[in-house]
Scaffold this active site. Structure first.
Site, PDB file in Angstrom:
ATOM      1  NE  ARG A   1     -10.591  -5.281  -0.242  1.00  0.00           N
ATOM      2  CZ  ARG A   1      -9.775  -4.340   0.245  1.00  0.00           C
ATOM      3  NH1 ARG A   1     -10.269  -3.310   0.882  1.00  0.00           N
ATOM      4  NH2 ARG A   1      -8.455  -4.392   0.053  1.00  0.00           N
TER       5      ARG A   1
ATOM      6  CG  HIS B   1      -8.231   0.187  -3.210  1.00  0.00           C
ATOM      7  ND1 HIS B   1      -7.515  -0.958  -2.906  1.00  0.00           N
ATOM      8  CD2 HIS B   1      -8.888   0.539  -2.066  1.00  0.00           C
ATOM      9  CE1 HIS B   1      -7.729  -1.263  -1.639  1.00  0.00           C
ATOM     10  NE2 HIS B   1      -8.547  -0.383  -1.107  1.00  0.00           N
TER      11      HIS B   1
ATOM     12  CB  CYS C   1     -14.236   1.383  -0.612  1.00  0.00           C
ATOM     13  SG  CYS C   1     -13.826   3.118  -0.353  1.00  0.00           S
TER      14      CYS C   1
ATOM     15  CG  ASP D   1     -13.419   6.510  -1.195  1.00  0.00           C
ATOM     16  OD1 ASP D   1     -13.379   6.313   0.035  1.00  0.00           O
ATOM     17  OD2 ASP D   1     -12.392   6.483  -1.913  1.00  0.00           O
TER      18      ASP D   1
ATOM     19  NE  ARG E   1      -3.925   0.508   1.760  1.00  0.00           N
ATOM     20  CZ  ARG E   1      -5.168   0.537   2.239  1.00  0.00           C
ATOM     21  NH1 ARG E   1      -5.447   1.224   3.323  1.00  0.00           N
ATOM     22  NH2 ARG E   1      -6.140  -0.108   1.635  1.00  0.00           N
TER      23      ARG E   1
ATOM     24  CD  GLN F   1     -12.953  -1.594  -1.506  1.00  0.00           C
ATOM     25  OE1 GLN F   1     -12.211  -1.636  -0.532  1.00  0.00           O
ATOM     26  NE2 GLN F   1     -14.209  -2.019  -1.459  1.00  0.00           N
TER      27      GLN F   1
HETATM   28  N1  NVA Z   1      -9.835   6.854  -1.398  1.00  0.00           N
HETATM   29  C1  NVA Z   1      -9.535   6.328  -0.103  1.00  0.00           C
HETATM   30  C2  NVA Z   1      -9.788   4.858  -0.082  1.00  0.00           C
HETATM   31  C3  NVA Z   1      -9.577   4.197   1.249  1.00  0.00           C
HETATM   32  C4  NVA Z   1      -9.797   2.713   1.180  1.00  0.00           C
HETATM   33  C5  NVA Z   1      -8.081   6.637   0.245  1.00  0.00           C
HETATM   34  O1  NVA Z   1      -7.223   6.545  -0.644  1.00  0.00           O
HETATM   35  O2  NVA Z   1      -7.804   7.000   1.392  1.00  0.00           O
HETATM   36  N1   CP Z   2     -11.294  -0.272   1.880  1.00  0.00           N
HETATM   37  C1   CP Z   2     -10.053  -0.385   2.371  1.00  0.00           C
HETATM   38  O1   CP Z   2      -9.092  -0.586   1.638  1.00  0.00           O
HETATM   39  O2   CP Z   2      -9.980  -0.301   3.723  1.00  0.00           O
HETATM   40  P1   CP Z   2      -8.639  -0.153   4.591  1.00  0.00           P
HETATM   41  O3   CP Z   2      -8.082   1.225   4.260  1.00  0.00           O
HETATM   42  O4   CP Z   2      -9.092  -0.264   6.002  1.00  0.00           O
HETATM   43  O5   CP Z   2      -7.684  -1.227   4.180  1.00  0.00           O
END
Ligand code: NVA
Ligand code: CP
Length: 301
Positions: free
Chosen positions: A286, A127, A258, A218, A100, A130
């Protein structure tokens, strides 16, 4: 060697194989318990995570493998060791890595070395895990993916981008409602053009949700955008998924998120609670889809 940096790394049939395999895992949690026997996979985080971290950990464990969670700021990576050197070294210990990261480029640098399979667990741009879980969720609800419309309310961000890429396989109609100044990323625009995909773009969320089967939202402030929080919360105020907005959508529309949700911002408490059976199923899925992704990355499906 396989990598999942974005959904275009899959072939059309592989995309659907993953959705179906995810549903098999949902129906039989203990399927294929030795698939990852003797395999060690690292989960490397430059940003926070609840679902991705835990679903991958449990998925690897239930497939008989070993996982280790790494935080970038605790590695020499955080003190200037290059991503290349880190990847070469990790490849001497590990069979695969999920990362990540703030940077899609970093993922590409790692994957281009081709020394261990790389999975994108969220980047600034995509992502994919997701979106796979989301399409699996919709498919498992019995909705015909090629006949429905998803209306995304909010910023065209990493989650939106992956839903768009997935829709190239599923033929799902996609609409987005976002304020001026939040254009679709040029890389995604190019892919849309290349595949002659049409996206409905609106400023008014009420127009976007007309004829929608799914409303998706989101957070307004993604990880890494905290400095812009105040301005974003103002600009996105009219894009809250609330009871009033639902009036403009068909009666049987479903709402997806999400997570994590910022209740009272992009989604009201009331709407979140009304659709919690869908939204928490997405979160559960997930886990199931990560197992399918892991099987795919190691060439088992
Ligand atoms: N768009 C959000 C998704 C979190 C799962 C982020 O990047 O923080
Ligand atoms: N939706 C998602 O990726 O959640 P987290 O940020 O908790 O991993």
């Amino acid at each position: 060697m396989r990598h999942l940096l974005h959904l275009m790394n899959l072939k059309q049939d592989e995309f659907f194989t993953l959705l179906k395999r995810g549903i098999e895992f949902k129906n039989n949690r203990l399927l294929n318990p030795t698939a990852l026997k003797n395999k060690s996979i690292a989960l490397l985080f430059e940003k926070a995570s609840t679902r991705t971290r835990i679903s991958f950990s449990i998925a690897i464990q239930e497939l008989g493998g070993h996982y280790l969670v790494l935080h970038a700021n605790e590695l020499q990576l955080g003190r200037g060791e290059t991503i290349e050197d880190t990847t070469y070294v990790l490849s001497r210990y590990l069979d695969g890595i999920m990362i990540r990261t703030n940077s899609q480029k970093k993922l590409e640098t790692m994957a281009n070395l081709n020394v261990l399979p790389v999975i994108n667990g969220l980047s600034d741009l995509y992502h994919p895990c997701q979106a796979l879980a989301d399409y699996m969720t919709i498919y498992d609800l019995g909705m015909p993916l090629d006949k429905i419309k998803i209306a995304f309310i909010g910023e065209p961000n990493n989650v939106f981008n992956s839903l768009v890429l997935g829709s190239i396989y599923t033929k799902t109609k996609i609409a987005i409602a976002c304020p001026d100044g939040f254009d679709i990323h040029p890389i995604v625009k190019n892919i849309i053009k290349q595949y002659q995909k049409e996206i409905e773009i609106y400023k008014n969320p009420k127009e976007a949700v007309k004829n929608a089967n799914v409303i998706y939202t989101d957070v307004w402030v993604s990880m890494g955008q905290e400095k812009e929080a105040e301005i974003r919360k103002k600009v996105f105020q009219p894009y809250s998924v609330n009871k009033d907005l639902l009036q403009y959508a068909p009666d049987d529309v479903i709402v997806m998120h999400c997570l994590p949700a910022h209740r009272g911002e992009e989604i009201t408490d009331e709407v979140m609670d009304q659709f919690s059976h869908i939204i928490f199923q997405q979160a559960e899925n997930r886990l199931h889809i990560q197992k399918a992704i892991l099987e795919w990355i190691f060439g088992l499906i």
